[in-house]
Scaffold this motif. Structure first.
Motif, PDB file in Angstrom:
ATOM      1  N   PRO A 151       0.802  -1.241   0.000  1.00  0.00           N
ATOM      2  CA  PRO A 151       0.000   0.000   0.000  1.00  0.00           C
ATOM      3  C   PRO A 151       0.825   1.277   0.000  1.00  0.00           C
ATOM      4  O   PRO A 151       0.425   2.270  -0.615  1.00  0.00           O
ATOM      5  CB  PRO A 151      -0.850  -0.122   1.266  1.00  0.00           C
ATOM      6  CG  PRO A 151      -0.240  -1.204   2.081  1.00  0.00           C
ATOM      7  CD  PRO A 151       0.497  -2.106   1.149  1.00  0.00           C
ATOM      8  N   GLU A 152       2.027   1.254   0.655  1.00  0.00           N
ATOM      9  CA  GLU A 152       2.817   2.514   0.677  1.00  0.00           C
ATOM     10  C   GLU A 152       3.358   2.828  -0.711  1.00  0.00           C
ATOM     11  O   GLU A 152       3.382   3.991  -1.124  1.00  0.00           O
ATOM     12  CB  GLU A 152       3.987   2.432   1.668  1.00  0.00           C
ATOM     13  CG  GLU A 152       3.557   2.577   3.117  1.00  0.00           C
ATOM     14  CD  GLU A 152       3.287   1.234   3.757  1.00  0.00           C
ATOM     15  OE1 GLU A 152       3.801   0.221   3.233  1.00  0.00           O
ATOM     16  OE2 GLU A 152       2.541   1.174   4.746  1.00  0.00           O
ATOM     17  N   VAL A 153       3.812   1.795  -1.417  1.00  0.00           N
ATOM     18  CA  VAL A 153       4.354   2.025  -2.770  1.00  0.00           C
ATOM     19  C   VAL A 153       3.220   2.505  -3.681  1.00  0.00           C
ATOM     20  O   VAL A 153       3.383   3.442  -4.478  1.00  0.00           O
ATOM     21  CB  VAL A 153       5.004   0.738  -3.342  1.00  0.00           C
ATOM     22  CG1 VAL A 153       5.679   1.033  -4.679  1.00  0.00           C
ATOM     23  CG2 VAL A 153       6.003   0.158  -2.361  1.00  0.00           C
ATOM     24  N   HIS A 154       2.053   1.885  -3.525  1.00  0.00           N
ATOM     25  CA  HIS A 154       0.898   2.315  -4.318  1.00  0.00           C
ATOM     26  C   HIS A 154       0.542   3.774  -4.025  1.00  0.00           C
ATOM     27  O   HIS A 154       0.251   4.556  -4.945  1.00  0.00           O
ATOM     28  CB  HIS A 154      -0.296   1.405  -4.038  1.00  0.00           C
ATOM     29  CG  HIS A 154      -1.592   1.966  -4.521  1.00  0.00           C
ATOM     30  ND1 HIS A 154      -1.849   2.200  -5.856  1.00  0.00           N
ATOM     31  CD2 HIS A 154      -2.694   2.401  -3.845  1.00  0.00           C
ATOM     32  CE1 HIS A 154      -3.056   2.732  -5.986  1.00  0.00           C
ATOM     33  NE2 HIS A 154      -3.584   2.873  -4.789  1.00  0.00           N
ATOM     34  N   ALA A 155       0.570   4.150  -2.741  1.00  0.00           N
ATOM     35  CA  ALA A 155       0.222   5.536  -2.375  1.00  0.00           C
ATOM     36  C   ALA A 155       1.207   6.518  -3.010  1.00  0.00           C
ATOM     37  O   ALA A 155       0.813   7.584  -3.505  1.00  0.00           O
ATOM     38  CB  ALA A 155       0.215   5.695  -0.858  1.00  0.00           C
ATOM     39  N   GLN A 156       2.497   6.149  -3.033  1.00  0.00           N
ATOM     40  CA  GLN A 156       3.495   7.021  -3.669  1.00  0.00           C
ATOM     41  C   GLN A 156       3.236   7.100  -5.180  1.00  0.00           C
ATOM     42  O   GLN A 156       3.333   8.174  -5.789  1.00  0.00           O
ATOM     43  CB  GLN A 156       4.914   6.509  -3.389  1.00  0.00           C
ATOM     44  CG  GLN A 156       6.007   7.406  -3.956  1.00  0.00           C
ATOM     45  CD  GLN A 156       5.964   8.828  -3.400  1.00  0.00           C
ATOM     46  OE1 GLN A 156       5.913   9.035  -2.192  1.00  0.00           O
ATOM     47  NE2 GLN A 156       5.943   9.836  -4.282  1.00  0.00           N
ATOM     48  N   ASN A 157       2.893   5.953  -5.793  1.00  0.00           N
ATOM     49  CA  ASN A 157       2.579   5.968  -7.235  1.00  0.00           C
ATOM     50  C   ASN A 157       1.434   6.933  -7.520  1.00  0.00           C
ATOM     51  O   ASN A 157       1.464   7.683  -8.496  1.00  0.00           O
ATOM     52  CB  ASN A 157       2.156   4.567  -7.706  1.00  0.00           C
ATOM     53  CG  ASN A 157       3.329   3.621  -7.878  1.00  0.00           C
ATOM     54  OD1 ASN A 157       4.479   3.976  -7.632  1.00  0.00           O
ATOM     55  ND2 ASN A 157       3.042   2.402  -8.310  1.00  0.00           N
ATOM     56  N   THR A 158       0.402   6.911  -6.653  1.00  0.00           N
ATOM     57  CA  THR A 158      -0.758   7.790  -6.872  1.00  0.00           C
ATOM     58  C   THR A 158      -0.337   9.249  -6.778  1.00  0.00           C
ATOM     59  O   THR A 158      -0.745  10.080  -7.604  1.00  0.00           O
ATOM     60  CB  THR A 158      -1.860   7.475  -5.842  1.00  0.00           C
ATOM     61  OG1 THR A 158      -2.185   6.089  -5.937  1.00  0.00           O
ATOM     62  CG2 THR A 158      -3.117   8.295  -6.109  1.00  0.00           C
ATOM     63  N   ARG A 159       0.514   9.567  -5.781  1.00  0.00           N
ATOM     64  CA  ARG A 159       1.003  10.962  -5.670  1.00  0.00           C
ATOM     65  C   ARG A 159       1.787  11.344  -6.928  1.00  0.00           C
ATOM     66  O   ARG A 159       1.608  12.434  -7.476  1.00  0.00           O
ATOM     67  CB  ARG A 159       1.881  11.124  -4.418  1.00  0.00           C
ATOM     68  CG  ARG A 159       1.094  11.106  -3.116  1.00  0.00           C
ATOM     69  CD  ARG A 159       1.941  11.563  -1.938  1.00  0.00           C
ATOM     70  NE  ARG A 159       2.970  10.616  -1.542  1.00  0.00           N
ATOM     71  CZ  ARG A 159       2.773   9.576  -0.720  1.00  0.00           C
ATOM     72  NH1 ARG A 159       1.589   9.347  -0.201  1.00  0.00           N
ATOM     73  NH2 ARG A 159       3.757   8.761  -0.404  1.00  0.00           N
ATOM     74  N   ASP A 160       2.636  10.432  -7.399  1.00  0.00           N
ATOM     75  CA  ASP A 160       3.422  10.716  -8.616  1.00  0.00           C
ATOM     76  C   ASP A 160       2.498  10.966  -9.807  1.00  0.00           C
ATOM     77  O   ASP A 160       2.724  11.881 -10.607  1.00  0.00           O
ATOM     78  CB  ASP A 160       4.345   9.533  -8.956  1.00  0.00           C
ATOM     79  CG  ASP A 160       5.447   9.324  -7.920  1.00  0.00           C
ATOM     80  OD1 ASP A 160       5.614  10.201  -7.044  1.00  0.00           O
ATOM     81  OD2 ASP A 160       6.118   8.274  -7.990  1.00  0.00           O
ATOM     82  N   LEU A 161       1.460  10.145  -9.908  1.00  0.00           N
ATOM     83  CA  LEU A 161       0.547  10.285 -11.053  1.00  0.00           C
ATOM     84  C   LEU A 161      -0.233  11.599 -10.990  1.00  0.00           C
ATOM     85  O   LEU A 161      -0.423  12.271 -12.019  1.00  0.00           O
ATOM     86  CB  LEU A 161      -0.416   9.090 -11.108  1.00  0.00           C
ATOM     87  CG  LEU A 161       0.208   7.799 -11.646  1.00  0.00           C
ATOM     88  CD1 LEU A 161      -0.678   6.600 -11.345  1.00  0.00           C
ATOM     89  CD2 LEU A 161       0.452   7.907 -13.150  1.00  0.00           C
ATOM     90  N   PHE A 162      -0.688  11.987  -9.796  1.00  0.00           N
ATOM     91  CA  PHE A 162      -1.393  13.269  -9.672  1.00  0.00           C
ATOM     92  C   PHE A 162      -0.446  14.430 -10.007  1.00  0.00           C
ATOM     93  O   PHE A 162      -0.857  15.422 -10.602  1.00  0.00           O
ATOM     94  CB  PHE A 162      -1.987  13.441  -8.275  1.00  0.00           C
ATOM     95  CG  PHE A 162      -3.251  12.629  -8.032  1.00  0.00           C
ATOM     96  CD1 PHE A 162      -3.998  12.131  -9.087  1.00  0.00           C
ATOM     97  CD2 PHE A 162      -3.704  12.370  -6.735  1.00  0.00           C
ATOM     98  CE1 PHE A 162      -5.166  11.395  -8.867  1.00  0.00           C
ATOM     99  CE2 PHE A 162      -4.864  11.634  -6.508  1.00  0.00           C
ATOM    100  CZ  PHE A 162      -5.590  11.139  -7.572  1.00  0.00           C
TER     101      PHE A 162
END
Ligand SMILES: NC(=O)c1ccc[n+]([C@@H]2O[C@H](COP(=O)([O-])OP(=O)(O)OC[C@H]3O[C@@H](n4cnc5c(N)ncnc54)[C@H](OP(=O)(O)O)[C@@H]3O)[C@@H](O)[C@H]2O)c1
Length: 327
Positions: free
Chosen positions: A272-283
């Motif tokens: 989940p932490e890596v996914h959360a960082q991916n989402t921030r990067d995408l935004f």
């Protein structure tokens, strides 16, 4: 509320459109007023009983939405009523209201409209995870994207360009390739006219592509393993063609390549932490104008069957969404 219901497996025409009770969030869930529901190829598999996750009947299909938080469960801390969000609900999205687990709900940038939000999470999340964590793509590498004008394919083109790759887009018609070109593809291959593996070799000095993004499977996978570069990574994303291919293992040996599975849904749960960082990067990429999601087809909720048939007829380009409420 109004909702689409699947009571037995079958084609989109088999679904019903009914008035049902609003869902209630439990302590860790969020209730969302749906403004738009993003559709995906797997929705067509799920209503026909061919997907890896099958909810019990009756269920409302639709895994992702854009909307406004109406109510939160007692332990929810990351969003509050009134927030504009995208949500990965898993199921239940083709309705006026849906509950989603807190972990699947993200506040969206102010500049993102609801239709875009409803179709952003899965395709960009999958392609970012595939290219970053699974392929570790590097600037200057060549990325071949199959099914390049579809949902995940278009997202892979934009993300590949953002990572500094040279992108070769492959699709079945010139119209679809034009959409891929508009998204930033450097080179185009029509795999209805051309032999894919020969064209890829011609475009890469006979070396082959460093990374191949394959949501199509079948014959295209069979050709891809024959036009991959030494130490290449062939990303197994999906099988939209309908055939799960098999691999003669000697080809992986001869090419010194990796066959890499991509399963975004499992990744979100396990990391989940890596996914959360991916989402921030995408935004961030979206806010910088580097991602330009294409919502090509938009229908009112009641026209769910027309919308789902676009995938089945191989006509999906970019995102297909259902508008549930006006913004
Ligand atoms: N691994 C994961 O975590 C993950 C996540 C999301 C989606 N997926 C998978 O990725 C695949 C693509 O999803 P999507 O939402 O991008 O779908 P989509 O928008 O419909 O795109 C699929 C593409 O596949 C090509 N295709 C080839 N044969 C086809 C056929 N018989 N019917 C339909 N399309 C065909 C089409 O391009 P051409 O006509 O140009 O060939 C189409 O553009 C699906 O298999 C889906 O399950 C996997």
């Amino acid at each position: 509320m109004k909702a689409v219901l699947c009571k037995s497996y079958g084609p989109p025409e088999n679904l019903t459109f009914e008035e049902i009770d609003d869902p209630k969030p439990n302590a860790s869930e969020v209730l969302i007023d749906v403004y738009a529901a993003g559709l995906n190829f797997p929705d067509t598999l799920q209503i026909e009983g061919k997907y890896q996750f099958q909810p019990p009947f009756p269920f409302t299909p639709g895994s992702e939405v854009g909307g406004i938080v109406a109510e939160v469960g007692a332990s929810v801390t990351n969003v509050k009523p009134g927030d504009r969000v995208l949500a990965m609900a898993g199921v239940g999205g083709m309705a006026e209201r849906v509950v989603a687990p807190e972990a699947g709900v993200e506040r969206i940038p102010d500049s993102m409209d609801m239709k875009t939000a409803s179709g952003f999470g899965m395709i960009y999340g999958t392609s970012y995870h595939a290219l970053k964590q699974r392929a570790d793509i590097q600037p200057g590498e060549t990325l071949l994207v199959l099914g390049a004008s579809g949902g995940v394919g278009l997202a892979a083109i934009e993300i590949g360009k953002a990572f500094g790759a040279r992108v070769i887009a492959a699709a079945s018609t010139d119209e679809k390739l034009q959409v891929a070109k508009n998204a930033g593809a450097d080179d185009l291959i029509n795999y209805s006219d051309d032999v894919l593996k020969e064209k890829v070799k011609d475009l890469t000095n006979q070396n082959g592509a460093d990374v191949i993004y394959d949501p199509v499977g079948g014959d295209m996978f069979d050709q891809s393993i024959r036009c991959i570069n030494w130490k290449g990574r062939l990303l197994v994303v999906g099988f939209a063609s309908g055939r799960i291919p098999s691999l003669p293992a000697n080809l992986a040996l001869l090419k010194g390549c990796q066959i890499v599975g991509v399963f975004w849904g499992a990744f979100r749960g396990r990391e989940p932490e890596v996914h959360a960082q991916n989402t921030r990067d995408l935004f961030d990429l979206y806010s910088q104008g580097k991602l330009k999601p294409l919502v090509k087809d938009c229908f009112p909720l009641a026209q769910y069957a027309d919308a789902l048939n676009i995938f089945i007829q191989r006509k999906a380009v970019g995102k297909v969404v259902l508008e549930v409420r006006k913004e």
